[in-house]
Design a protein around this motif. Structure first.
Motif, short mmCIF file in Angstrom:
data_model
loop_
_atom_site.label_atom_id
_atom_site.label_comp_id
_atom_site.label_asym_id
_atom_site.label_seq_id
_atom_site.Cartn_x
_atom_site.Cartn_y
_atom_site.Cartn_z
N LYS A 1 1.02 -1.07 0.24
CA LYS A 1 -0.09 -0.43 0.21
C LYS A 1 0.81 1.64 0.07
O LYS A 1 0.93 2.36 -0.89
N ALA A 2 1.85 1.21 0.79
CA ALA A 2 3.00 2.31 0.81
C ALA A 2 3.48 2.36 -0.55
O ALA A 2 4.15 3.24 -1.71
N ASN A 3 4.22 1.68 -0.64
CA ASN A 3 4.74 1.71 -2.93
C ASN A 3 3.56 2.12 -3.25
O ASN A 3 3.96 3.16 -4.54
N LYS A 4 2.40 1.99 -3.10
CA LYS A 4 0.98 2.38 -4.81
C LYS A 4 0.77 3.47 -4.29
O LYS A 4 0.79 4.18 -5.21
N ILE A 5 0.81 4.23 -3.14
CA ILE A 5 0.74 5.11 -2.70
C ILE A 5 1.98 6.26 -3.13
O ILE A 5 2.17 7.42 -3.73
N ASN B 1 1.66 9.14 -6.26
CA ASN B 1 2.22 10.83 -5.70
C ASN B 1 3.29 11.06 -6.72
O ASN B 1 2.94 12.06 -6.93
N GLN B 2 4.03 10.24 -7.08
CA GLN B 2 5.91 10.30 -8.22
C GLN B 2 4.30 10.64 -9.72
O GLN B 2 4.94 11.27 -9.85
N ASN C 1 1.41 11.54 -10.24
CA ASN C 1 1.25 12.73 -10.33
C ASN C 1 1.40 14.18 -10.22
O ASN C 1 1.51 14.62 -10.79
N LYS C 2 2.94 13.89 -9.76
CA LYS C 2 3.75 14.89 -9.56
C LYS C 2 4.74 15.28 -10.73
O LYS C 2 4.60 15.99 -11.44
N ASP C 3 4.71 13.80 -11.59
CA ASP C 3 5.45 14.10 -12.88
C ASP C 3 4.27 14.57 -14.18
O ASP C 3 4.69 15.28 -15.03
N SER C 4 2.92 14.15 -14.15
CA SER C 4 2.52 14.38 -15.19
C SER C 4 1.35 15.15 -14.80
O SER C 4 0.32 16.01 -15.78
N TYR C 5 0.88 16.29 -13.87
CA TYR C 5 -0.07 16.46 -13.57
C TYR C 5 0.77 18.59 -13.20
O TYR C 5 1.35 18.64 -12.47
#
Length: 60
Positions: free
Chosen positions: A5-9, A13-14, A16-20
Motif C-alpha cells: 500500500k505504501a509503495n502504491k501511494i 504521488n510520483q 501525479n507530480k510528474d504528470s500534472y
C-alpha cells in the motif's frame, strides 16, 4: 500500513507530480456568485480549463 500500500501511494504521488500541474485557489466566502457557479458545474477542473482555453482562443 502494508508495504504494498505504501509503495502504491508513493507510485501514485510520483506519477501525479510528474504528470500534472496543480493549481490551488482561494475564493472569499462572500463571493457567493462565483462559489455558486463552481458548485453548479459537474467538474470544476473541466469548467476552469474550458474558460482558459476560450480565453486563449480569443486573446492568443
Amino acid at each position: 500500513m502494508e508495504k504494498w500500500k505504501a509503495n502504491k501511494i508513493n507510485y501514485n504521488n510520483q506519477y501525479n507530480k510528474d504528470s500534472y500541474f496543480n493549481v490551488a485557489i482561494r475564493i472569499r466566502k462572500d463571493n457567493t456568485e462565483v462559489i455558486n457557479k463552481l458548485n453548479s458545474v459537474k467538474s470544476k477542473n473541466a469548467y476552469i480549463i474550458d474558460l482558459i482555453e476560450q480565453d486563449i482562443k480569443r486573446n492568443g
